[in-house]
Design an enzyme around this catalytic site. Structure first.
Site, PDB file in Angstrom:
ATOM      1  N   GLU A  70       0.832  -1.221   0.000  1.00 18.70           N
ATOM      2  CA  GLU A  70       0.000   0.000   0.000  1.00 18.70           C
ATOM      3  C   GLU A  70       0.857   1.258   0.000  1.00 18.70           C
ATOM      4  O   GLU A  70       0.648   2.174  -0.807  1.00 18.70           O
ATOM      5  CB  GLU A  70      -0.923  -0.002   1.225  1.00 18.70           C
ATOM      6  CG  GLU A  70      -1.737   1.293   1.300  1.00 18.70           C
ATOM      7  CD  GLU A  70      -2.641   1.380   2.497  1.00 18.70           C
ATOM      8  OE1 GLU A  70      -2.521   0.545   3.424  1.00 18.70           O
ATOM      9  OE2 GLU A  70      -3.497   2.269   2.508  1.00 18.70           O
ATOM     10  N   ASP A  90      -0.614  -4.925   3.163  1.00 19.34           N
ATOM     11  CA  ASP A  90      -1.154  -3.725   3.804  1.00 19.34           C
ATOM     12  C   ASP A  90      -0.537  -3.708   5.199  1.00 19.34           C
ATOM     13  O   ASP A  90      -0.954  -4.473   6.071  1.00 19.34           O
ATOM     14  CB  ASP A  90      -2.689  -3.786   3.872  1.00 19.34           C
ATOM     15  CG  ASP A  90      -3.274  -2.462   4.354  1.00 19.34           C
ATOM     16  OD1 ASP A  90      -4.473  -2.229   4.134  1.00 19.34           O
ATOM     17  OD2 ASP A  90      -2.523  -1.660   4.953  1.00 19.34           O
ATOM     18  N   ILE A  92      -0.538  -1.694   7.750  1.00 23.38           N
ATOM     19  CA  ILE A  92      -1.529  -1.436   8.812  1.00 23.38           C
ATOM     20  C   ILE A  92      -2.870  -1.232   8.117  1.00 23.38           C
ATOM     21  O   ILE A  92      -3.062  -0.231   7.397  1.00 23.38           O
ATOM     22  CB  ILE A  92      -1.182  -0.187   9.653  1.00 23.38           C
ATOM     23  CG1 ILE A  92       0.138  -0.368  10.416  1.00 23.38           C
ATOM     24  CG2 ILE A  92      -2.323   0.105  10.631  1.00 23.38           C
ATOM     25  CD1 ILE A  92       0.516   0.798  11.314  1.00 23.38           C
ATOM     26  N   ASP A  93      -3.768  -2.190   8.265  1.00 23.05           N
ATOM     27  CA  ASP A  93      -5.136  -1.989   7.756  1.00 23.05           C
ATOM     28  C   ASP A  93      -5.950  -1.527   8.972  1.00 23.05           C
ATOM     29  O   ASP A  93      -6.142  -2.273   9.920  1.00 23.05           O
ATOM     30  CB  ASP A  93      -5.706  -3.272   7.165  1.00 23.05           C
ATOM     31  CG  ASP A  93      -6.990  -2.976   6.410  1.00 23.05           C
ATOM     32  OD1 ASP A  93      -7.022  -1.998   5.649  1.00 23.05           O
ATOM     33  OD2 ASP A  93      -7.985  -3.702   6.593  1.00 23.05           O
ATOM     34  N   THR A  95      -5.479   2.205   9.765  1.00 19.24           N
ATOM     35  CA  THR A  95      -4.567   3.259  10.253  1.00 19.24           C
ATOM     36  C   THR A  95      -5.301   4.274  11.115  1.00 19.24           C
ATOM     37  O   THR A  95      -4.789   4.726  12.151  1.00 19.24           O
ATOM     38  CB  THR A  95      -3.890   3.966   9.060  1.00 19.24           C
ATOM     39  OG1 THR A  95      -3.118   3.003   8.333  1.00 19.24           O
ATOM     40  CG2 THR A  95      -3.001   5.108   9.509  1.00 19.24           C
ATOM     41  N   ASP A 220      -6.054  -4.289   0.808  1.00 11.17           N
ATOM     42  CA  ASP A 220      -6.994  -4.421   1.942  1.00 11.17           C
ATOM     43  C   ASP A 220      -7.554  -5.831   2.031  1.00 11.17           C
ATOM     44  O   ASP A 220      -7.896  -6.298   3.110  1.00 11.17           O
ATOM     45  CB  ASP A 220      -8.184  -3.459   1.771  1.00 11.17           C
ATOM     46  CG  ASP A 220      -7.804  -1.994   1.879  1.00 11.17           C
ATOM     47  OD1 ASP A 220      -8.285  -1.199   1.063  1.00 11.17           O
ATOM     48  OD2 ASP A 220      -6.998  -1.667   2.780  1.00 11.17           O
TER      49      ASP A 220
HETATM   50  O1  LIG Z   1      -5.744   2.889   4.896  1.00  6.65           O
HETATM   51  P1  LIG Z   1      -5.908   1.600   5.609  1.00  6.65           P
HETATM   52  O2  LIG Z   1      -5.868   1.767   7.082  1.00  6.65           O
HETATM   53  O3  LIG Z   1      -4.966   0.520   5.104  1.00  6.65           O
HETATM   54  O4  LIG Z   1      -7.363   1.066   5.214  1.00  6.65           O
HETATM   55  C1  LIG Z   1      -8.392   1.154   6.125  1.00  6.65           C
HETATM   56  C2  LIG Z   1      -9.727   0.851   5.491  1.00  6.65           C
HETATM   57  O5  LIG Z   1     -10.679   0.727   6.497  1.00  6.65           O
HETATM   58  O6  LIG Z   1     -10.091   1.877   4.586  1.00  6.65           O
HETATM   59  C3  LIG Z   1     -10.757   1.243   3.455  1.00  6.65           C
HETATM   60  C4  LIG Z   1     -11.956   2.000   3.035  1.00  6.65           C
HETATM   61  O7  LIG Z   1     -12.867   2.070   4.107  1.00  6.65           O
HETATM   62  C5  LIG Z   1     -11.048  -0.152   3.944  1.00  6.65           C
HETATM   63  O8  LIG Z   1     -11.281  -1.028   2.919  1.00  6.65           O
HETATM   64  C6  LIG Z   1      -9.752  -0.385   4.653  1.00  6.65           C
HETATM   65  O9  LIG Z   1      -9.748  -1.533   5.378  1.00  6.65           O
HETATM   66 MG   LIG Z   2      -6.070  -0.961   4.209  1.00  5.54          MG
HETATM   67 MG   LIG Z   3      -3.000   0.396   5.281  1.00  4.35          MG
END
Ligand SMILES: O=P(O)(O)OC[C@@]1(O)O[C@H](CO)[C@@H](O)[C@@H]1O
Ligand SMILES: [Mg+2]
Ligand SMILES: [Mg+2]
Length: 285
Positions: A70, A90, A92-93, A95, A220
């Site tokens: 990412e 990813d 940190i999913d 953030t 993601d």
């Molecule tokens: O930017 P990050 O933390 O990796 O993504 C966080 C996130 O919640 O934003 C996207 C849209 O809601 C989601 O698909 C994803 O999981």
């Molecule tokens: Mg993400």
């Molecule tokens: Mg992320």
């Protein structure tokens, strides 16, 4: 027969666990927050540091492998999936959750060969839950097998979704209209963990019947797409077509950075998926 990719999967689990330790330690310090596409699309130095730690550790062990990360893509790296062994990361999913110390933060590492997910690892590092799946060998959380909900009645279901980072009033109105349509089915409830990876692991765990979101990125959902399908779930796009192609990076192949995807429970045709007594009870309520 020796599993060609088990060594890589073991490396992914160890790397995710180390990354989770970095995330937990960073929560004790001030998080330097930056923004990307908008004021609510957040990134931190920890995202970038974790992604580099994962990618460097893989390069040392698997020098010919490729990456879709990412934060590397955000820094200008291409987002194109080839047949080569590719790590889709990813770091940190969730953030925004990390910045606010909201307890759902995932490290997500998917691995694709010939444009097909071979394994997926999602470490929910504040819950200490390691979700894993190897193609054809099932899905697990901390070693315990996962199975999607057997609930067949959407009116007895919990549906998860996310709001994303677009705050354009017209887009928000459309989102709220979808929420209204789903709530008024009616469904038992709607939830969102703040991370697609963990929402999808909740579907794989059977405690959420379906998850939908418009605008996810391949990083993601690459790892969690396999965890869902190995737990007996299905992925589809908003037209109901098999979305694994997108989840496997199909859109990444075409250079698109976001996929439209809905991820829903449905008992796969597999006879080996044990009956979920809890859902049987619900069916007879
Ligand atoms: O930017 P990050 O933390 O990796 O993504 C966080 C996130 O919640 O934003 C996207 C849209 O809601 C989601 O698909 C994803 O999981
Ligand atoms: Mg993400
Ligand atoms: Mg992320």
């Amino acid at each position: 027969m020796a599993d060609l990719w088990q060594n890589a999967m073991d490396h992914a689990v160890a790397a995710a666990r180390r990354a989770g330790q970095v995330v937990r330690e960073a929560l004790l310090d001030d998080r330097k927050v930056m923004t990307k596409s908008s004021s609510v699309d957040l990134v931190t130095q920890t995202d970038q540091k974790v992604e580099q730690l994962i990618i460097q550790s893989v390069k040392e062990k698997f020098p010919t492998h490729r990456f879709i990360g990412e934060e590397s893509v955000a820094a200008g790296e291409p987002c194109i999936l080839t047949d080569d062994p590719t790590w889709i990361v990813d770091p940190i999913d969730g953030t925004t959750n990390f910045v606010h110390a909201f307890p759902f933060v995932a490290v997500s590492i998917g691995f694709s060969v010939n444009k097909q997910m071979e394994f997926g690892v999602v470490f929910s590092c504040l819950e200490d839950k390691m979700f894993t799946a190897r193609r054809g060998s099932g899905a697990f959380c901390n070693g315990e097998p996962l199975q999607v909900s057997g609930q067949k009645d959407i009116q007895r279901s919990i549906i998860a979704t996310e709001f994303g980072s677009n705050r354009d009033p017209e887009v928000v109105d459309k989102m709220f209209s979808s929420l209204r349509n789903v709530l008024c089915i009616p469904v038992h409830g709607m939830r969102g963990a703040g991370t697609a990876a963990i929402n999808m692991c909740l579907v794989a765990s059977g405690c959420v019947e379906a998850y939908y979101e418009i605008g996810m990125h391949v990083w993601d959902l690459a790892a969690s797409s396999l965890i869902v399908s190995e737990a007996g779930g299905v992925l589809m796009d908003v037209e109901g077509k098999d979305a694994r192609a997108s989840a496997d990076g199909g859109d990444a192949r075409r250079g698109a950075k976001s996929v439209r995807c809905a991820c829903v429970f449905r008992r796969s045709g597999r006879s080996d998926v044990p009956t979920d007594r809890r859902s049987q009870q619900q069916n007879h309520r």
